[in-house]
Design a protein around this motif. Sequence first.
Motif, mmCIF file in Angstrom:
data_model
loop_
_atom_site.group_PDB
_atom_site.id
_atom_site.type_symbol
_atom_site.label_atom_id
_atom_site.label_comp_id
_atom_site.label_asym_id
_atom_site.label_seq_id
_atom_site.Cartn_x
_atom_site.Cartn_y
_atom_site.Cartn_z
ATOM 1 N N GLY A 1 6.924 -1.384 1.596
ATOM 2 C CA GLY A 1 6.297 -2.078 0.364
ATOM 3 C C GLY A 1 6.772 -3.573 0.165
ATOM 4 N N GLY A 2 6.294 -3.983 -0.520
ATOM 5 C CA GLY A 2 6.283 -5.856 -0.793
ATOM 6 C C GLY A 2 5.706 -6.066 -1.992
ATOM 7 N N ILE A 3 5.300 -7.590 -1.697
ATOM 8 C CA ILE A 3 4.659 -8.179 -2.925
ATOM 9 C C ILE A 3 2.901 -8.006 -2.753
ATOM 10 C CG2 ILE A 3 4.091 -10.308 -3.932
ATOM 11 C CD1 ILE A 3 6.799 -11.280 -2.796
ATOM 12 N N ASP A 4 2.478 -7.724 -3.874
ATOM 13 C CA ASP A 4 0.823 -7.360 -3.859
ATOM 14 C C ASP A 4 0.674 -8.808 -4.212
ATOM 15 O OD1 ASP A 4 -1.586 -7.337 -4.890
ATOM 16 O OD2 ASP A 4 -1.203 -5.186 -5.437
ATOM 17 N N LEU A 5 0.064 -9.481 -3.394
ATOM 18 C CA LEU A 5 -0.333 -10.885 -3.203
ATOM 19 C C LEU A 5 -1.543 -11.104 -4.278
ATOM 20 C CD1 LEU A 5 0.025 -13.710 -2.198
ATOM 21 C CD2 LEU A 5 -1.692 -13.320 -0.438
ATOM 22 N N THR A 6 -2.547 -10.262 -4.386
ATOM 23 C CA THR A 6 -3.590 -10.559 -5.312
ATOM 24 C C THR A 6 -3.325 -10.325 -6.718
ATOM 25 O OG1 THR A 6 -5.132 -9.570 -3.525
ATOM 26 C CG2 THR A 6 -5.672 -9.500 -6.009
ATOM 27 N N ALA A 7 -2.388 -9.291 -7.116
ATOM 28 C CA ALA A 7 -1.920 -9.251 -8.386
ATOM 29 C C ALA A 7 -0.847 -10.214 -8.646
ATOM 30 C CB ALA A 7 -1.296 -7.830 -8.458
ATOM 31 N N PRO B 1 5.064 -6.043 -7.335
ATOM 32 C CA PRO B 1 5.537 -5.162 -6.027
ATOM 33 C C PRO B 1 4.520 -4.334 -5.694
ATOM 34 C CG PRO B 1 6.626 -4.171 -7.804
ATOM 35 C CD PRO B 1 5.917 -5.533 -8.565
ATOM 36 N N ARG B 2 4.298 -4.032 -4.463
ATOM 37 C CA ARG B 2 3.196 -3.050 -3.889
ATOM 38 C C ARG B 2 3.904 -1.980 -3.235
ATOM 39 N NH1 ARG B 2 -0.932 -4.646 0.830
ATOM 40 N NH2 ARG B 2 1.186 -4.382 2.017
ATOM 41 N N THR B 3 3.530 -0.724 -3.560
ATOM 42 C CA THR B 3 4.370 0.520 -2.873
ATOM 43 C C THR B 3 4.006 0.484 -1.453
ATOM 44 O OG1 THR B 3 3.976 1.705 -4.927
ATOM 45 C CG2 THR B 3 4.255 2.987 -3.171
ATOM 46 N N GLY B 4 4.808 0.858 -0.567
ATOM 47 C CA GLY B 4 4.425 0.932 0.933
ATOM 48 C C GLY B 4 4.081 2.408 1.155
ATOM 49 N N LEU B 5 3.670 2.824 2.540
ATOM 50 C CA LEU B 5 2.888 3.825 2.643
ATOM 51 C C LEU B 5 4.030 5.177 2.586
ATOM 52 C CD1 LEU B 5 0.804 4.263 5.795
ATOM 53 C CD2 LEU B 5 2.704 5.844 5.435
ATOM 54 N N ILE C 1 14.111 8.868 5.661
ATOM 55 C CA ILE C 1 14.263 10.204 5.883
ATOM 56 C C ILE C 1 15.817 10.685 5.168
ATOM 57 C CG2 ILE C 1 14.673 12.216 7.433
ATOM 58 C CD1 ILE C 1 12.344 10.898 9.152
ATOM 59 N N ASP C 2 16.792 9.674 5.538
ATOM 60 C CA ASP C 2 18.306 10.183 5.396
ATOM 61 C C ASP C 2 18.314 10.178 3.766
ATOM 62 O OD1 ASP C 2 18.908 10.541 8.020
ATOM 63 O OD2 ASP C 2 20.082 8.664 8.091
ATOM 64 N N THR C 3 17.924 9.306 3.037
ATOM 65 C CA THR C 3 18.196 9.005 1.568
ATOM 66 C C THR C 3 16.990 9.645 0.646
ATOM 67 O OG1 THR C 3 17.066 6.854 1.597
ATOM 68 C CG2 THR C 3 19.292 6.813 2.074
ATOM 69 N N GLY C 4 15.957 9.752 1.362
ATOM 70 C CA GLY C 4 14.676 10.271 0.385
ATOM 71 C C GLY C 4 14.189 9.276 -0.473
ATOM 72 N N GLU C 5 14.393 8.175 -0.275
ATOM 73 C CA GLU C 5 13.893 6.896 -1.083
ATOM 74 C C GLU C 5 13.655 5.635 -0.263
ATOM 75 O OE1 GLU C 5 16.375 6.351 -4.246
ATOM 76 O OE2 GLU C 5 18.048 5.729 -3.208
ATOM 77 N N VAL C 6 12.919 4.887 -0.631
ATOM 78 C CA VAL C 6 12.497 3.481 -0.567
ATOM 79 C C VAL C 6 13.249 2.551 -1.386
ATOM 80 C CG1 VAL C 6 10.993 1.713 0.321
ATOM 81 C CG2 VAL C 6 10.463 4.087 0.866
ATOM 82 N N VAL C 7 14.190 1.890 -0.763
ATOM 83 C CA VAL C 7 14.918 0.481 -1.498
ATOM 84 C C VAL C 7 14.393 -0.721 -1.167
ATOM 85 C CG1 VAL C 7 16.904 -0.272 -2.466
ATOM 86 C CG2 VAL C 7 16.347 2.168 -2.214
ATOM 87 N N ILE C 8 13.698 -1.620 -1.715
ATOM 88 C CA ILE C 8 13.626 -3.060 -1.292
ATOM 89 C C ILE C 8 13.946 -4.070 -2.281
ATOM 90 C CG2 ILE C 8 11.697 -4.486 -0.678
ATOM 91 C CD1 ILE C 8 9.961 -2.365 -0.152
ATOM 92 N N GLU C 9 14.753 -4.990 -1.724
ATOM 93 C CA GLU C 9 15.131 -6.042 -2.805
ATOM 94 C C GLU C 9 14.913 -7.329 -1.772
ATOM 95 O OE1 GLU C 9 19.023 -5.597 -3.894
ATOM 96 O OE2 GLU C 9 18.718 -3.658 -5.215
ATOM 97 N N ARG C 10 13.858 -8.145 -2.066
ATOM 98 C CA ARG C 10 13.781 -9.173 -0.979
ATOM 99 C C ARG C 10 12.449 -10.029 -1.879
ATOM 100 N NH1 ARG C 10 11.197 -5.568 2.764
ATOM 101 N NH2 ARG C 10 9.125 -6.039 3.106
ATOM 102 N N ASP C 11 12.317 -11.318 -1.553
ATOM 103 C CA ASP C 11 11.323 -12.214 -1.935
ATOM 104 C C ASP C 11 11.160 -12.061 -3.503
ATOM 105 O OD1 ASP C 11 10.938 -12.882 0.411
ATOM 106 O OD2 ASP C 11 9.568 -11.323 0.929
ATOM 107 N N ALA D 1 11.608 3.485 -4.842
ATOM 108 C CA ALA D 1 10.790 4.803 -4.968
ATOM 109 C C ALA D 1 11.223 6.010 -4.372
ATOM 110 C CB ALA D 1 9.292 4.195 -4.491
ATOM 111 N N ASP D 2 10.932 7.021 -4.680
ATOM 112 C CA ASP D 2 11.242 8.526 -4.069
ATOM 113 C C ASP D 2 10.339 8.457 -2.868
ATOM 114 O OD1 ASP D 2 13.009 9.380 -5.874
ATOM 115 O OD2 ASP D 2 11.466 10.296 -7.222
#
Length: 241
Positions: free
Chosen positions: A71-77, A86-90, A119-129, A135-136
């Motif tokens: 995930g990252g930044i949704d540039l268009t929005a 933010p944009r949700t990753g795959l 896989i270890d944590t069961g979630e995605v954590v992003i803090e950048r830009d 997200a789960d």
Amino acid sequence: MTGAGESTPDPHADALLAARLCAIDPGLGGMVLRGGADLRDAVVAELRAGLPEDAPVRRVPSHIDDERLLGGIDLTATLARGVAVPRTGLLAEADGGVVVIPMAERLSDATAGRLAAVIDTGEVVIERDGVALRADARFATVALDDGVDPDERTPAALAERLAFWVDLSGVRRAASRPSFPREGGGPGVPSGALLGSGPPLRKGTGRVRRPAHRSASPRRGPGPSWGPSMATRGPSLPLPS
């Protein structure tokens, strides 16, 4: 040659059973499937059949970048609103479903490490830009390994978190197999699937193991070591007789 009373190892049946187990308990992590060509489609379909009908299935290309993966930044929005969106990753999109990784032997150590961390944590954590996203991301992983040479293998950082390693190389297309209905009808896995209703893991072909949840940082080292059918590492979990 097999001894009296022992059946011939069937890697395809082992892979189908592994798929049903992963549908029942995604905590097993998933599986590495080496070779097998179109037989692997049947294995993925078996796993998918054991999940809810609306469970997502996402393919992760080996060359995927971090922004699309995590995930990252949704540039268009962001441009339209004037604030970072933010944009949700795959991987977050795959929550509750299946992640399929074609040509897993080509994954970089860095990408394998990021997959392992999720896989270890069961979630995605992003803090950048300027974007904070949590997200789960709980899913079963199917790594499709097309390596030919011994050193062309799924990175160890990912493979050690997947309970099953099944080698389908040289296996011919099997005859049509019976479906495994859900309770109440429809395709899926019955409550008795672990009590002998499906093909068992045969002696000498494989064991069930819990994936090793260790440091998620990428590491270099050997990937799966392939035997005649299914290979596993670590202590085995006994299957009900």
